[in-house]
Scaffold this motif. Structure first.
Motif, short mmCIF file in Angstrom:
data_model
loop_
_atom_site.label_atom_id
_atom_site.label_comp_id
_atom_site.label_asym_id
_atom_site.label_seq_id
_atom_site.Cartn_x
_atom_site.Cartn_y
_atom_site.Cartn_z
N MET A 1 0.84 -1.21 0.00
CA MET A 1 0.00 0.00 0.00
C MET A 1 0.87 1.25 0.00
N CYS A 3 0.11 5.34 1.12
CA CYS A 3 -0.82 6.42 1.47
C CYS A 3 -0.04 7.44 2.29
N PHE A 4 -0.18 8.69 1.95
CA PHE A 4 0.51 9.74 2.73
C PHE A 4 -0.38 10.96 2.90
N GLN A 5 -1.69 10.68 2.97
CA GLN A 5 -2.62 11.80 2.94
C GLN A 5 -2.85 12.50 4.28
N CYS A 6 -2.40 11.90 5.39
CA CYS A 6 -2.66 12.57 6.66
C CYS A 6 -1.37 12.84 7.43
N GLN A 8 -0.33 11.85 10.32
CA GLN A 8 0.37 10.82 11.11
C GLN A 8 0.99 9.74 10.22
N THR A 9 1.13 10.03 8.95
CA THR A 9 1.70 9.04 8.03
C THR A 9 3.06 8.53 8.52
N CYS A 15 2.66 5.73 4.49
CA CYS A 15 2.34 4.42 5.05
C CYS A 15 2.48 3.38 3.95
N GLY A 20 -1.71 1.06 7.56
CA GLY A 20 -1.29 2.42 7.85
C GLY A 20 -1.33 2.68 9.35
N VAL A 21 -0.79 3.81 9.76
CA VAL A 21 -0.77 4.18 11.18
C VAL A 21 -2.21 4.31 11.71
N CYS A 22 -3.14 4.72 10.86
CA CYS A 22 -4.54 4.89 11.26
C CYS A 22 -5.26 3.55 11.44
N LYS A 24 -5.75 1.53 8.76
CA LYS A 24 -6.27 1.16 7.43
C LYS A 24 -5.42 0.02 6.87
N THR A 68 -9.47 10.33 5.66
CA THR A 68 -8.88 9.56 6.77
C THR A 68 -9.88 9.31 7.90
FE1 SF4 Z 1 -3.05 7.11 4.98
FE2 SF4 Z 1 -3.87 6.16 7.35
FE3 SF4 Z 1 -1.28 6.41 6.79
FE4 SF4 Z 1 -2.80 8.56 7.19
S1 SF4 Z 1 -2.26 6.98 8.70
S2 SF4 Z 1 -1.27 8.31 5.62
S3 SF4 Z 1 -4.72 7.90 6.20
S4 SF4 Z 1 -2.76 5.04 5.80
#
Ligand code: SF4
Ligand code: SF3
Length: 528
Positions: A1, A3-6, A8-9, A15, A20-22, A24, A68
């Motif tokens: 995967m 993802c770097f949209q938030c 806390q990435t 991520c 991901g850290v969230c 996901k 997110t």
């Molecule tokens: Fe994406 Fe979740 Fe990582 Fe944020 S923490 S960048 S939403 S995967």
């Protein structure tokens, strides 16, 4: 995967791996990409073919779903992807059977963006993440029956552009247009909220949970709260807001319900601790939903675009019976329970929207002229878990007594239980509402600039913002579109802003990362 949209990435860069850290999962992330790619395909079809209200709604719903902490459910994502593809097929029924395929309307492959040259990736990310946040606002307005044609059209344009092979020079104006259109979108939501629920009035909110059955409602959707209040009327169940739902207490058409009792808990990142073994159900109407812990998994309910595997989802019919039954079954606390904010305060004050603040404009202008108010700080934005976020609490505590703090969004829980006193009749700490009420802050800033016959940048006003998810991105772009300079942003800068794009932002807008509260205060107040 990827993802770097938030904010806390992972490692402040992206991520990757299994989740991901969230929380996901990689599968979920892939499906969100697939959904986004399908939305881009749909937007490209609509560039040359007629769309309907249903198409508009689907675009908003699809984008909002990928914000997110909204949707962790692979099944609902698969269903949404299917609906987007069906919509496309219904608009261009001939496309699927075409023998001379042009590929123009195919689903877009998102890795083309993630693997693009870093400045292109950065600008396209700003566009995509900005419209994701903006879609959430447009969706809230839509459920209240409010839409704006220009705003809706822009979603298609922005999605279309994401698949184009454009240069930095071509993409930059679209990035700024996200900010411009988001201003219209927030204005639309402000209109929808105030025409439906009345003009917010300053309201003190208790953090004590009274004994007996209760329901906690979190997220941004005021209509869901209204429907829940109606369905619980006379049933002996109390309703408590949580997170971004706090400002609801200030709206006359919501505060009139005597069983809307108070606010429970603080910002989203504390939910796993605050909800553990809570003797009440929790209804999520939007972000921020965190991975659900076993200690409260039997009492989590979701609605609208929020979804989590195995949790009960309340569908479009909005029948909250299951939530109500759960509240009665769990029974609440046996005695009143006094909770506090993170600084020990027992009550919170909210409801300082633009009408209220501008209603006191004469007092405000007078206080500035007489020197009673030296400076305004807008300290707000999204909260999150990073330890560096204590900056915002310290900043507010250290702000001199002749300064006023305006705040909004969930970042305010860092300090909204502090008693900062008053300047004349004005409280020193004024909560303007949810993140979308950045619109109120903008209106106030523009009105003050008019009163002092200067530009917003010349006002004794500084913006100290915290960001986490994509709504903060569209708000930041709105502030930049308005030409607002010297914004201080933290706790870290977005991973998706490349070196060159950052240079551009610093050159044009003098945007800067937060340092320490002491340093920043000194610099802003000219004491450095
Ligand atoms: Fe994406 Fe979740 Fe990582 Fe944020 S923490 S960048 S939403 S995967
Ligand atoms: Fe908070 Fe999630 Fe953004 Fe509306 S609830 S501000 S982070």
């Amino acid at each position: 995967m990827f993802c770097f949209q938030c904010e806390q990435t992972a490692g402040c860069s992206g991520c990757t791996g299994k989740s991901g850290v969230c929380g996901k999962s990689a599968v979920n992330a892939r499906l969100q990409d697939e959904l986004t790619g399908a939305l881009i395909g749909l937007a490209r079809v609509c560039a040359a073919n007629p769309k309907t209200d249903r198409t508009d709604r689907l675009i908003l719903e699809g984008l909002f779903t990928t914000v997110t902490n909204v949707n962790f459910n692979d099944d609902t994502l698969l269903d949404m992807i299917k609906r987007v593809r069906e919509e496309k097929a219904s608009i261009v029924p001939g496309c699927a059977g075409c023998m001379a395929r042009c590929g123009n309307t195919d689903d877009y492959e998102m890795s083309f963006i993630w693997e693009a040259q870093e400045d292109i990736r950065s600008l396209k990310s700003l566009i995509l993440f900005g419209i994701r946040g903006m879609a959430a606002y447009a969706y809230h307005a839509l459920v209240l029956g409010y839409t704006n044609k220009r705003v809706n059209e822009f979603f298609y344009k922005a999605l279309y552009v994401l698949a184009e092979d454009w240069s930095m020079e071509d993409l930059l104006p679209v990035v700024m247009e996200v900010g411009e259109m988001n201003l219209e979108c927030m204005e639309l939501l402000d209109l929808a909220n105030t025409q439906t629920f009345g003009t917010p009035v300053p309201t003190e909110v208790s953090m004590t949970v009274e004994k007996g059955p209760f329901i906690v409602i979190t997220g941004h959707d005021l209509l869901d709260l209204k429907l829940l209040l109606e369905q619980t009327e006379g049933k002996g169940i109390h309703i408590y807001t949580h997170g971004e739902m706090l400002p609801a207490h200030a709206y006359p058409e919501l505060k009139k319900y005597p069983h809307l009792k108070g606010n429970f808990g603080t910002a989203w990142q504390n939910q796993q601790k605050e909800f553990a073994n809570l003797p009440a159900p929790i209804l999520y109407t939007t972000n921020c939903l965190m991975p659900v812990k076993e200690s409260y998994a039997d009492r989590v309910f979701t609605t609208e675009v929020v979804s989590y595997p195995e949790m009960v989802h309340i569908g479009k019919e909005k029948d909250f019976s299951a939530v109500i039954e759960k509240a009665l079954e769990l029974g609440g606390f046996k005695e009143n329970r006094e909770f506090t904010g993170i600084n020990g305060g027992k009550t919170l004050l909210t409801g300082f929207g633009h009408e209220t603040v501008l209603g006191a404009a004469d007092q405000v202008v007078e206080a500035v002229k007489s020197g009673a108010i030296r400076h305004f700080f807008l300290v707000g934005g999204c909260d999150g878990a990073r330890p560096g976020r204590s900056y915002y609490t310290d900043f507010v505590k250290l702000a001199p007594k002749d300064t006023v703090i305006l705040t909004l969004a969930c970042g305010k829980y860092r300090f909204n239980d502090l008693d900062l006193g008053t300047i004349g009749a004005l409280p020193r700490l004024m909560d303007m509402g949810q993140c979308n009420d950045a619109y109120s802050a903008i209106k106030v800033a523009i009105a003050l600039a008019e009163a002092f016959e200067c530009s917003v940048n010349e006002l004794p006003l500084s913006m100290i913002l915290s960001w986490y998810e994509q709504k903060a991105v569209c708000i930041l772009l709105t502030l930049l579109h308005l030409g607002i300079q010297n914004i201080k942003l933290g706790p870290t800068l977005p991973a998706f802003v490349s070196k060159n794009v950052l240079e551009l932002l610093v050159d044009h807008y003098k945007i800067a990362p937060i340092k320490t509260p002491e340093e920043d205060l000194k610099e802003i107040l000219g004491e450095a």
